[in-house]
Enzyme design. Structure first.
Site, PDB file in Angstrom:
ATOM      1  N   ASP A 261      80.761  -1.795 -75.864  1.00 50.57           N
ATOM      2  CA  ASP A 261      80.570  -1.650 -77.310  1.00 50.57           C
ATOM      3  C   ASP A 261      80.323  -3.053 -77.860  1.00 50.57           C
ATOM      4  O   ASP A 261      79.769  -3.893 -77.158  1.00 50.57           O
ATOM      5  CB  ASP A 261      81.788  -0.966 -77.945  1.00 50.57           C
ATOM      6  CG  ASP A 261      81.434  -0.195 -79.214  1.00 50.57           C
ATOM      7  OD1 ASP A 261      80.835  -0.805 -80.112  1.00 50.57           O
ATOM      8  OD2 ASP A 261      81.749   1.006 -79.310  1.00 50.57           O
ATOM      9  N   HIS A 295      76.864  -3.561 -77.934  1.00 53.08           N
ATOM     10  CA  HIS A 295      76.112  -3.032 -79.075  1.00 53.08           C
ATOM     11  C   HIS A 295      75.723  -4.137 -80.035  1.00 53.08           C
ATOM     12  O   HIS A 295      74.740  -4.015 -80.766  1.00 53.08           O
ATOM     13  CB  HIS A 295      76.926  -1.973 -79.806  1.00 53.08           C
ATOM     14  CG  HIS A 295      77.142  -0.729 -79.007  1.00 53.08           C
ATOM     15  ND1 HIS A 295      77.865   0.342 -79.482  1.00 53.08           N
ATOM     16  CD2 HIS A 295      76.733  -0.382 -77.761  1.00 53.08           C
ATOM     17  CE1 HIS A 295      77.896   1.299 -78.567  1.00 53.08           C
ATOM     18  NE2 HIS A 295      77.221   0.872 -77.513  1.00 53.08           N
TER      19      HIS A 295
END
Length: 450
Positions: A261, A295
């Site tokens: 993430d 991300h």
């Protein structure tokens, strides 16, 4: 008037490294067995208790593999891992009882203990050259997220079931007292890996952290935190590398993040909960870090309802075909909140997938993400940034007509191999100074949807 980088230097100078007595408490003296199968929970607990009772010092973890449940730090304790030491955290949720005050996606609750936890402690540290291994995988924690990519199958329980995460979010909105927000077994909300909760003077240095159930380093309502020389390698769901939340004077330096993430995600509470708590995250410094998969490299949000101010990023490297953005700000009209002052300089980006700079006031991964709390984003400055492959967009920015993204400056920025230089909606006072995109000097702001 004081400039941002002078202000950053003052923040850095104000954050002092914790100091500890020379006394050593070797966990082997408290019954630890470095065989990877014997439980060492009591050995860690007793060594830490003895250390704290005698005024503090170093709790030493020698070379070997130590299986354990939750580890709770105490005042003046430095948990130190020798090179070759590896702490293996149990994958049995029962080993993270009793429940403790913690947080999940910006909402407080009583839940499984983080793997390493400290509550209202001062002068604490986790240091050394060893490994912290959460042992999370598709076989245990990760499947609770409810995605087949992480081992979940139709009919299995998951965090999104009505009595789990949706119920917690409703409690956060309604202001349910913390002692009534009791989750844990049967609710499938994964524990954070390492959480100083309402702590002061924290050092996390040198260790490698792998295979986390959930967010990895999560300073929560904490002040004066240093994360130095840490390597994070964990590609599970919501495996953010470092998430300062409601925290102040945080330095993240010399670290490597390779995550599932966001690499670094600065938080400040979710929706009504964040507005109620009303503690800004501020004075966050990121220096000399390397971001690989993720991300985003340095991210603010989406849980940022209490606001984020004064974020400084310098001398970093970001590069991976699996890194989506370099700098990313995300919020929406349910979150609200203000982001004021993000200063980035001397950053080299090899490759990102979507955008170099993404500013999004319409972020949503859940339903019902609109409301009456229009956010504010202002004073975003990038200087001396070089990008070899910028992906789809140089700048992707989407504000509101009634609250445009304001005062965005790019100075001496070079972005190569980008499909589209800009995609902009409701951006005010965009300045491009000595900025080149795909070899062309950007002499005037591009057309912006008003």
């Amino acid at each position: 008037m004081k400039g941002p980088w002078e202000a950053m230097n003052e923040v850095v100078a104000s954050v002092k490294v914790p100091e500890f007595p020379d006394t050593v408490f070797n966990i082997m003296d408290y019954g630890a067995q470095p065989d990877s199968v014997s439980y060492n929970t009591e050995a860690f607990k007793n060594a830490i208790a003895a250390c704290a009772e005698k005024g503090g010092g170093k709790v030493l973890v020698p070379k070997g593999k130590y299986l354990t449940g939750a580890i709770h730090l105490d005042n003046n304790v430095n948990l130190h891992l020798e090179e070759g030491a590896e702490i293996l955290f149990s994958t049995n949720p029962k080993d993270y009882y009793p429940l403790v005050a913690t947080s999940y996606e910006g909402v407080e609750l009583m839940n499984y203990s983080p793997l390493i936890y400290a509550n209202k402690k001062s002068n604490i540290a986790i240091t050394g050259k060893g490994v912290l291994n959460g042992q999370a995988s598709n076989e245990n924690w990760w499947k609770w997220v409810g995605k087949e990519a992480y081992g979940w199958k139709e009919g299995m329980p998951q965090q999104k079931d009505s009595l789990n995460l949706p119920r917690l979010m409703e409690m956060g909105q309604n202001g349910t007292p913390l002692d009534e927000r009791v989750f844990g077994e049967g609710h499938y909300l994964r524990p954070t890996f390492l959480q100083p909760y309402e702590c002061n003077s924290v050092l996390i240095q040198g260790v490698k952290i792998i295979n986390a159930p959930f967010w990895i380093i999560h300073p929560f309502k904490s002040n004066n935190v240093i994360v130095d020389g840490v390597t994070v390698e964990s590609h599970g769901p919501n495996n953010d590398g470092c998430d300062p939340e409601y925290s102040k004077n945080v330095i993240i330096k010399n670290c490597t993040f390779n995550t599932g993430d966001d690499c670094i995600a600065i938080k400040a509470g979710r929706d009504a909960e964040g507005r109620r708590v009303a503690i800004k995250s501020e004075n966050i410094v990121v220096q000399n870090c390397k971001m690989i998969d993720g991300h985003g490299g340095v991210v603010i949000g989406s849980e940022m309802s209490a606001g984020v101010t004064n974020v400084y990023v310098e001398n970093c490297e970001m590069n991976s075909p699996n890194l989506d953005r370099a700098i990313r700000l995300k919020t929406n009209s349910r979150r609200g909140g203000t982001i004021d002052g993000v200063y980035v300089r001397n950053v080299n980006v090899g490759q990102v997938k979507e955008a170099v700079l993404k500013l999004n006031m319409h972020y949503a991964t859940y339903t019902n993400q609109t409301g009456e709390f229009i956010p504010v984003i202002k004073n975003i400055h990038l200087e001396n940034v070089k990008v070899q492959n910028g992906g789809y967009y140089g700048i992707l920015a989407k504000g509101y007509e009634e609250s445009p993204i304001t005062n965005v400056t790019l100075k001496n920025v070079i972005i190569e191999k980008v499909d589209e230089a800009f995609s902009l909606e409701h951006v005010s006072n965009l300045k491009l100074i000595d900025t080149y995109i795909n070899g062309s000097l950007m002499q005037s702001p591009p057309k912006i949807k008003e």
